[in-house]
Design an enzyme around this catalytic site. Structure first.
Site, PDB file in Angstrom:
ATOM      1  N   GLY A 304       2.637   3.297  -1.137  1.00  0.00           N
ATOM      2  CA  GLY A 304       2.486   4.521  -1.910  1.00  0.00           C
ATOM      3  C   GLY A 304       2.228   5.700  -0.996  1.00  0.00           C
ATOM      4  N   GLU A 305       1.442   6.654  -1.453  1.00  0.00           N
ATOM      5  CA  GLU A 305       1.035   7.864  -0.730  1.00  0.00           C
ATOM      6  C   GLU A 305       2.213   8.648  -0.154  1.00  0.00           C
ATOM      7  OE1 GLU A 305      -0.341   6.511   3.787  1.00  0.00           O
ATOM      8  OE2 GLU A 305      -1.740   6.098   2.146  1.00  0.00           O
TER       9      GLU A 305
END
Length: 337
Positions: A304-305
């Site tokens: 993610g991120e």
């Protein structure tokens, strides 16, 4: 910049009245591509990407000089049900890591010349447990959408949205299940690495949350009922980028769930976006397919991120560099056959 809406009805108008690409720039980019020193189609999808980018930037020979990466963070009340392998406190800790430059996305953004910012949203006030009631009030949803909209730099020439939020794969799975149907287990994966018991709890939470709003098909209401502030912020940011004619690279499963809300609310709302990668979360491929996209990369990422989408900036930069920098047959003195 202040978002041009302060209620959900105005946001819906902006979603309906979104601008399109510059068709003249597309035609000119196609004509240029046909004259470059290569066999027709030899650069494959890179050619399509460059022409797509040219259309949204209104420039037949574009450059990418100001890519932006924004990571939105939020906490989720459903975490109390044991749906994550990590505690909610990790969200704020990771925001500190983003701000200090220590996360993977910081390194990738630097590698590809992107400006990266973090946007924590009321981390001390998690959303409601969506199994029991709405995750957000309408006012909270509008506020989160506006935070996303305001985060987009109008001068950027590419936008990447990412997220951080313990429990947000659970929320994203619930959104996908509500809007796409199927079974809860079709959309629910291990996220940050829950064990079998955690996966069972997570799947049950998704099933119960969607059952609570059975029959609800308004995508923005589904987002209010089941989403998170960071998911709503990504949706707001993606729409803002559209209004600024800034191309978007979508990240992983959670980002694509935010994008799904726009896609189901207004078909064509994601024409300015490409899927950066197909991640390891089991349902990500299914969700990308629901968006009508083909991922640029498939590397088994599950962080993610915005990490996968930020990495994909390199692919798009390469496409643009070839399209705008190569010589034509005439310029190079090469016979075009």
């Amino acid at each position: 910049m202040t978002a041009p809406f302060d209620d959900l009805s105005t946001f819906r108008v902006l979603l309906a009245e979104r601008p399109g690409p510059d068709t003249a720039a597309i035609a000119a980019a196609e004509a240029r591509d046909a004259q470059l020193t290569k066999p027709a189609g030899a650069l494959g999808r890179l050619e399509e990407l460059a022409i797509w980018y040219a259309g949204w930037r209104g420039d037949a020979r574009p450059r990418m000089e100001r890519p932006q990466v924004a990571v939105f963070a939020g906490n989720h009340g459903v975490v109390a049900r044991g749906v994550s392998a990590f505690p909610a406190a990790v969200t704020a800790q990771m925001v500190g890591n983003f701000e200090a430059g220590g996360a993977a996305v910081n390194q990738l953004a630097q590698a590809f010349g992107a400006r990266m910012t973090a946007h924590p949203i009321d981390l001390d006030r998690p959303t409601g447990d969506f199994v029991e009631g709405p995750a957000m009030s309408e006012a909270e949803l509008v506020d989160a959408l506006a935070i996303g909209w305001n985060a987009v730099d109008p001068e950027a020439d590419l936008f990447v949205a990412g997220e951080m939020g313990i429990g947000n794969t659970c929320s994203a799975a619930a959104i996908a299940h509500a809007l796409e149907g199927g079974r809860a287990e079709d959309w629910t994966g291990r996220g940050t690495g829950v064990d079998d018991a955690g996966l069972a709890r997570k799947t049950e939470a998704v099933a119960q949350g969607v059952a609570r709003i059975a029959g609800e098909k308004d995508p923005l209401e589904v987002l209010r009922q089941l989403g998170g502030r960071e998911i709503a912020a990504m949706a707001g940011a993606i729409l803002a980028a559209r209004h600024h004619r800034i191309p978007v690279i979508l990240d992983g499963f959670i980002c694509c769930a935010a994008a799904l809300v726009l896609h189901r609310a207004a078909p064509g709302a994601l024409d300015h976006a490409v899927a950066g990668h197909q991640g390891a979360e089991a349902a990500h491929a299914r969700l990308i397919d629901a968006l009508g996209k083909t991922p640029l990369l498939s590397l088994g990422l599950r962080l993610g991120e915005a990490s996968g989408a930020t990495l994909a900036i390199g692919v798009l930069k390469g496409a643009i560099a070839c399209h705008s920098g190569m010589a034509s047959f005439a310029e190079a003195g090469v016979s075009d056959g």
